[in-house]
Motif scaffolding. Structure first.
Motif, mmCIF file in Angstrom:
data_model
loop_
_atom_site.group_PDB
_atom_site.id
_atom_site.type_symbol
_atom_site.label_atom_id
_atom_site.label_comp_id
_atom_site.label_asym_id
_atom_site.label_seq_id
_atom_site.Cartn_x
_atom_site.Cartn_y
_atom_site.Cartn_z
ATOM 1 N N ILE A 188 44.201 43.338 14.970
ATOM 2 C CA ILE A 188 44.088 41.901 15.263
ATOM 3 C C ILE A 188 43.743 41.680 16.730
ATOM 4 C CG2 ILE A 188 45.386 39.736 15.414
ATOM 5 C CD1 ILE A 188 46.936 40.604 12.946
ATOM 6 N N ASN A 191 39.965 42.892 17.219
ATOM 7 C CA ASN A 191 38.870 42.229 16.497
ATOM 8 C C ASN A 191 39.158 40.781 16.112
ATOM 9 O OD1 ASN A 191 37.405 44.798 16.304
ATOM 10 N ND2 ASN A 191 38.938 45.372 14.785
ATOM 11 N N GLY A 192 40.420 40.352 16.230
ATOM 12 C CA GLY A 192 40.779 39.019 15.767
ATOM 13 C C GLY A 192 40.483 37.925 16.784
ATOM 14 N N SER A 193 40.592 36.695 16.328
ATOM 15 C CA SER A 193 40.420 35.531 17.193
ATOM 16 C C SER A 193 41.737 35.200 17.888
ATOM 17 C CB SER A 193 39.965 34.329 16.363
ATOM 18 O OG SER A 193 40.975 33.967 15.426
ATOM 19 N N LEU A 194 41.685 34.279 18.851
ATOM 20 C CA LEU A 194 42.904 33.855 19.538
ATOM 21 C C LEU A 194 43.880 33.236 18.538
ATOM 22 C CD1 LEU A 194 44.576 33.317 22.085
ATOM 23 C CD2 LEU A 194 43.283 31.183 22.385
ATOM 24 N N LYS A 195 43.363 32.494 17.574
ATOM 25 C CA LYS A 195 44.211 31.869 16.553
ATOM 26 C C LYS A 195 44.957 32.936 15.752
ATOM 27 C CE LYS A 195 43.942 28.701 12.571
ATOM 28 N NZ LYS A 195 44.346 29.676 11.530
ATOM 29 N N GLU A 196 44.277 34.006 15.395
ATOM 30 C CA GLU A 196 44.913 35.073 14.617
ATOM 31 C C GLU A 196 45.965 35.806 15.449
ATOM 32 O OE1 GLU A 196 41.410 36.454 11.511
ATOM 33 O OE2 GLU A 196 41.248 37.052 13.619
ATOM 34 N N VAL A 197 45.680 35.985 16.740
ATOM 35 C CA VAL A 197 46.656 36.629 17.631
ATOM 36 C C VAL A 197 47.926 35.788 17.729
ATOM 37 C CG1 VAL A 197 47.126 37.305 20.022
ATOM 38 C CG2 VAL A 197 44.931 37.884 18.975
ATOM 39 N N GLU A 199 48.999 33.490 15.623
ATOM 40 C CA GLU A 199 49.686 33.472 14.324
ATOM 41 C C GLU A 199 50.501 34.747 14.115
ATOM 42 O OE1 GLU A 199 46.606 32.859 11.485
ATOM 43 O OE2 GLU A 199 46.612 30.671 11.687
#
Length: 206
Positions: A188, A191-197, A199
């Motif tokens: 995460i 490769n994830g977005s700030l929103k995913e981090v 969450e």
């Protein structure tokens, strides 16, 4: 003639400030070396620079990794005692005020933990509550408690159990769960977005 009483503040203890600065610098350096939450050592094409990178990582780990955290934790406890003792001399019960400060620390730590999983103020805030009832405990009992904690008795029991063959030499369910969490968070965070981090860190990251 009117006389006014001048309040002379207590002098700061420079050695404590210096130790706190060393600890904070060491923690920052180690976080930089472990790339904050990713905790990976990059592979470099050049063997020379790879050797230098590995050497710097080893030196930083040796100088700061355990020492900086230990010193900072020790100073947290020392600061607690100094605050409580100073207020006790004035006849003020500082326990509820300190609990309120821990609450604020918990909130700030949680908010920072939403973007940085390695945030440790939440741990300080929760464990700091234990210090409040221990403030009135006699020093000899505190030494005994500290000695028992240093012995890490649960680990000794686990080690003896492994030697006796009563426990299989396999990771516990908790260790396996934490290992899987690190695998998930690495993906995460990479490769994830700030929103995913955010969450992920809102609960599992904490």
């Amino acid at each position: 003639m009117n006389h006014t009483n001048t309040i002379i503040p207590k002098k700061r203890i420079n050695s404590i400030d210096a130790l706190r600065g060393f600890a904070l610098f060491g923690i920052l350096m180690f976080h930089c070396m472990e790339h904050f939450d990713l905790m990976t050592i990059p592979v470099i094409d050049s063997p020379i620079w790879q050797t230098i990178d590995n050497g710097v990582y080893s030196v930083i780990s040796f100088l700061f990794a355990g020492k900086a955290y230990a010193i900072f934790s020790l100073l947290f406890g020392l600061s607690f005692f100094m605050q409580m003792d100073s207020q006790a001399e004035k006849g003020i019960d500082f326990r509820w005020r300190f609990l309120w400060r821990l609450t604020i620390l918990l909130l700030l730590g949680y908010l920072n933990g939403l973007v940085y999983m390695g945030e440790f103020f939440v741990v300080y805030a929760i464990l700091g509550i234990i210090l409040i009832p221990l403030f009135k405990v006699p020093s000899k009992w505190l030494i005994i408690i500290a000695g028992l904690l240093f012995l890490q008795i649960p680990d000794i029991i686990s080690f003896i159990s492994l030697l006796s063959g009563k426990t299989p030499n396999e990771p516990s369910a908790a260790v396996s769960y934490m290992d899987q969490l690190y695998v998930t968070c690495a993906d995460i965070f990479t490769n994830g977005s700030l929103k995913e981090v955010v969450e992920f860190n809102s609960w599992k990251g904490q």
